[in-house]
Design a protein around this motif. Structure first.
Motif, mmCIF file in Angstrom:
data_model
loop_
_atom_site.group_PDB
_atom_site.id
_atom_site.type_symbol
_atom_site.label_atom_id
_atom_site.label_comp_id
_atom_site.label_asym_id
_atom_site.label_seq_id
_atom_site.Cartn_x
_atom_site.Cartn_y
_atom_site.Cartn_z
ATOM 1 N N SER A 180 -35.902 64.096 -11.880
ATOM 2 C CA SER A 180 -36.852 63.378 -13.478
ATOM 3 C C SER A 180 -35.506 63.371 -14.554
ATOM 4 O O SER A 180 -35.998 62.909 -15.607
ATOM 5 N N LEU A 181 -34.913 64.377 -14.448
ATOM 6 C CA LEU A 181 -33.871 64.520 -16.138
ATOM 7 C C LEU A 181 -33.005 63.477 -16.247
ATOM 8 O O LEU A 181 -31.676 63.384 -17.505
ATOM 9 N N HIS A 182 -32.683 62.622 -14.888
ATOM 10 C CA HIS A 182 -31.516 61.175 -15.499
ATOM 11 C C HIS A 182 -32.114 59.410 -15.093
ATOM 12 O O HIS A 182 -33.653 59.965 -14.766
ATOM 13 N N HIS A 183 -31.899 58.616 -15.930
ATOM 14 C CA HIS A 183 -32.383 57.841 -15.208
ATOM 15 C C HIS A 183 -31.186 56.959 -13.932
ATOM 16 O O HIS A 183 -30.057 57.002 -14.040
ATOM 17 N N VAL A 184 -32.287 57.259 -13.218
ATOM 18 C CA VAL A 184 -31.962 56.718 -11.702
ATOM 19 C C VAL A 184 -33.199 55.509 -11.521
ATOM 20 O O VAL A 184 -34.305 55.107 -11.593
ATOM 21 N N GLU A 185 -32.258 54.459 -10.722
ATOM 22 C CA GLU A 185 -32.983 53.356 -9.489
ATOM 23 C C GLU A 185 -32.508 53.092 -8.410
ATOM 24 O O GLU A 185 -31.886 54.021 -7.900
ATOM 25 N N ASP B 134 -27.302 56.783 -6.718
ATOM 26 C CA ASP B 134 -25.801 57.874 -6.194
ATOM 27 C C ASP B 134 -25.589 57.806 -7.786
ATOM 28 O O ASP B 134 -24.658 58.410 -7.843
ATOM 29 N N VAL B 135 -25.932 56.644 -8.266
ATOM 30 C CA VAL B 135 -25.595 56.490 -10.053
ATOM 31 C C VAL B 135 -26.550 57.394 -10.356
ATOM 32 O O VAL B 135 -27.795 56.622 -11.013
ATOM 33 N N ARG B 136 -26.486 57.925 -11.546
ATOM 34 C CA ARG B 136 -27.321 59.111 -12.161
ATOM 35 C C ARG B 136 -26.964 58.597 -13.639
ATOM 36 O O ARG B 136 -25.646 58.970 -13.817
ATOM 37 N N GLU B 137 -27.524 58.648 -14.345
ATOM 38 C CA GLU B 137 -27.019 58.946 -16.269
ATOM 39 C C GLU B 137 -28.024 59.757 -16.032
ATOM 40 O O GLU B 137 -29.680 59.940 -16.507
ATOM 41 N N TRP B 138 -27.571 60.909 -17.071
ATOM 42 C CA TRP B 138 -28.400 62.570 -17.570
ATOM 43 C C TRP B 138 -28.983 61.708 -19.052
ATOM 44 O O TRP B 138 -28.289 61.154 -20.399
ATOM 45 N N VAL B 139 -30.441 61.693 -18.888
ATOM 46 C CA VAL B 139 -31.342 61.615 -19.906
ATOM 47 C C VAL B 139 -31.908 62.963 -20.537
ATOM 48 O O VAL B 139 -32.613 62.931 -21.220
ATOM 49 N N GLY B 140 -31.963 63.662 -20.346
ATOM 50 C CA GLY B 140 -32.864 65.462 -20.079
ATOM 51 C C GLY B 140 -34.053 64.866 -20.445
ATOM 52 O O GLY B 140 -34.632 64.333 -19.682
ATOM 53 N N LEU B 141 -35.151 65.659 -21.381
ATOM 54 C CA LEU B 141 -35.799 65.402 -21.482
ATOM 55 C C LEU B 141 -36.937 64.185 -21.244
ATOM 56 O O LEU B 141 -38.457 64.128 -21.890
ATOM 57 N N ASP B 142 -35.847 62.989 -21.955
ATOM 58 C CA ASP B 142 -36.379 61.826 -22.113
ATOM 59 C C ASP B 142 -37.411 61.266 -21.437
ATOM 60 O O ASP B 142 -38.348 60.755 -21.813
ATOM 61 N N ASN B 143 -37.300 61.504 -19.816
ATOM 62 C CA ASN B 143 -38.289 60.542 -18.867
ATOM 63 C C ASN B 143 -40.030 61.555 -19.230
ATOM 64 O O ASN B 143 -40.851 61.158 -19.605
ATOM 65 N N LYS C 263 -42.105 49.690 -7.221
ATOM 66 C CA LYS C 263 -42.110 48.306 -8.131
ATOM 67 C C LYS C 263 -41.478 48.631 -8.932
ATOM 68 O O LYS C 263 -40.577 47.249 -9.485
ATOM 69 N N ASN C 264 -41.474 49.026 -9.588
ATOM 70 C CA ASN C 264 -40.660 48.736 -11.104
ATOM 71 C C ASN C 264 -39.082 49.713 -10.840
ATOM 72 O O ASN C 264 -38.004 49.830 -11.578
ATOM 73 N N TYR C 265 -39.301 50.684 -9.411
ATOM 74 C CA TYR C 265 -37.141 50.969 -9.477
ATOM 75 C C TYR C 265 -36.616 51.617 -10.080
ATOM 76 O O TYR C 265 -35.847 52.511 -9.980
ATOM 77 N N GLN C 266 -38.099 52.431 -10.623
ATOM 78 C CA GLN C 266 -37.550 53.764 -11.939
ATOM 79 C C GLN C 266 -38.138 54.728 -11.472
ATOM 80 O O GLN C 266 -38.876 55.929 -11.476
ATOM 81 N N MET C 267 -36.705 55.246 -9.748
ATOM 82 C CA MET C 267 -36.983 57.050 -9.579
ATOM 83 C C MET C 267 -36.840 58.103 -10.556
ATOM 84 O O MET C 267 -37.330 59.101 -9.517
ATOM 85 N N GLY C 268 -36.387 57.759 -11.468
ATOM 86 C CA GLY C 268 -36.661 59.365 -12.801
ATOM 87 C C GLY C 268 -37.757 59.394 -13.288
ATOM 88 O O GLY C 268 -38.838 60.340 -12.846
ATOM 89 N N ARG C 269 -38.241 58.393 -13.207
ATOM 90 C CA ARG C 269 -39.579 58.589 -14.047
ATOM 91 C C ARG C 269 -40.408 58.739 -13.061
ATOM 92 O O ARG C 269 -42.562 59.193 -13.407
ATOM 93 N N SER C 270 -40.515 57.999 -11.598
ATOM 94 C CA SER C 270 -41.163 58.157 -10.930
ATOM 95 C C SER C 270 -40.961 60.274 -10.945
ATOM 96 O O SER C 270 -42.324 60.730 -10.674
ATOM 97 N N ALA C 271 -39.971 60.338 -10.073
ATOM 98 C CA ALA C 271 -39.836 62.260 -10.129
ATOM 99 C C ALA C 271 -40.412 63.252 -11.045
ATOM 100 O O ALA C 271 -41.012 63.832 -10.915
#
Length: 330
Positions: free
Chosen positions: A68-73, A78-87, A294-302
């Motif tokens: 949940s602290l990353h942008h993950v599709e 396996d490709v993660r971008e750190w976004v902190g509490l942005d989600n 559906k939107n493939y945003q696993m970070g937001r889903s988490a």
């Protein structure tokens, strides 16, 4: 090398004579071993469960919080971008989240309250001596044993706009048919009836088991005092099963927060994921699925998953606080 006391306890050599220092030491050690054997046994059996619980419960929680602290599709987990509490910030500002939260609460209330009240009344009736009581108890579990997919499909046909049984019954008494899937409150009522139908019998059997554990002397004393059956129910039965009622409220709250299958199938297609064309019955569970699959945003889903967990934790913390305040005041 084993001591004489250990050998005596093991039966390898005779114990020390009574009254000696060796005899007192042997009794103390024997008492210690007995306490460890009796009191330590439950921990030995429970410990493996907690190891498995930690492996299959704490790890997913920690992993989901990290995601949940990353942008993950979904396609590239396996490709993660750190976004902190942005989600979490974006979720707080997302109107869909507040709409899904409101829908979850309203569907939970209009499904849980009637369900538990009906279960309590059904259990009270089943608690009487009656013919074919075993048949009625087994029959009350049939909805619970039915799969959620089958139940939702049947109720979807019943609430169908043009050929559904409910609209036919309304039309026979002069009421215009309703579009149960397209309108907000009718759709939420329809979904709530599926939940009520599936879980009322299950909760009724829980209440019945608790009622049968109440001593018969309490009812006899209440009857001698002139209490009617309603008074016996409110003053003897309900207080006697209070812990079970709290247990079912907790279970129902968790189930309402995680509501997913019933609204998904009720939507009959792509509208099921979004909770209708206007998100009129989208729950938090559906929002979680929409973001991740559906939107493939696993970070937001988490993030939605953790929001659901934190809401449950907050609800139980408030419940404990209210209980503590009541205990102090009484």
């Amino acid at each position: 090398m084993a001591t004489s006391t250990t050998k005596a306890l093991a039966g390898e050599e005779p114990p020390a004579p009574p009254g000696t220092a060796g005899d007192a030491s042997a009794r103390r050690r024997g008492s210690l071993l007995h306490r460890l054997d009796v009191k330590g046994a439950p921990y030995a059996f429970v410990a493996p469960f907690f190891v498995v619980f930690a492996a299959f419960s704490f790890y997913p929680l920690i992993y989901t919080s990290w995601i949940s602290l990353h942008h993950v599709e979904l396609a590239t987990l396996d490709v993660r971008e750190w976004v902190g509490l942005d989600n979490y910030t974006e979720l707080w500002q997302d109107e869909r989240f507040w709409n899904a939260l409101t829908n979850t609460i309203t569907i939970g209330v209009i499904s849980t309250v009637p369900q538990l009240l009906m279960a309590l009344g059904l259990a009270h009736l089943l608690n009487y001596r009656m013919r074919a009581s075993l048949f009625f108890r087994v029959a009350s579990l049939v909805p619970y044993a039915t799969s959620v997919a089958a139940a939702a499909l049947v109720f979807t046909m019943i609430y169908e706009r043009d050929f559904g049984m409910i609209n036919w019954a309304l039309g026979s008494i002069g009421i215009d048919p309703l579009d149960w899937e397209a309108e907000k409150w009718p759709s939420q009522v329809a979904i709530s009836t599926i939940v009520i139908w599936r879980w009322t019998g299950y909760n009724a059997l829980l209440y019945l088991a608790a009622m049968q554990a109440i001593p018969a002397e309490r009812y006899e004393a209440a009857s001698i005092d002139g209490a009617s059956r309603w008074k016996q129910f409110t003053n003897v039965t309900v207080p006697g099963i209070r812990s079970t009622i709290v247990f079912t409220i907790v279970l129902s709250t968790i189930g309402a927060t995680q509501l997913f299958g019933e609204p998904l199938i009720f939507g009959q297609g792509p509208n099921g994921v979004t909770g209708g064309a206007d998100n009129q019955y989208q729950t938090l569970g559906l929002l979680l699925y929409e973001e991740g699959w559906k939107n493939y945003q696993m970070g937001r889903s988490a993030t939605v998953a953790w929001a659901m967990f934190l809401l449950l934790f907050l609800a139980f913390a408030v419940q404990r606080l209210i209980k503590r305040l009541r205990t102090r005041s009484s």
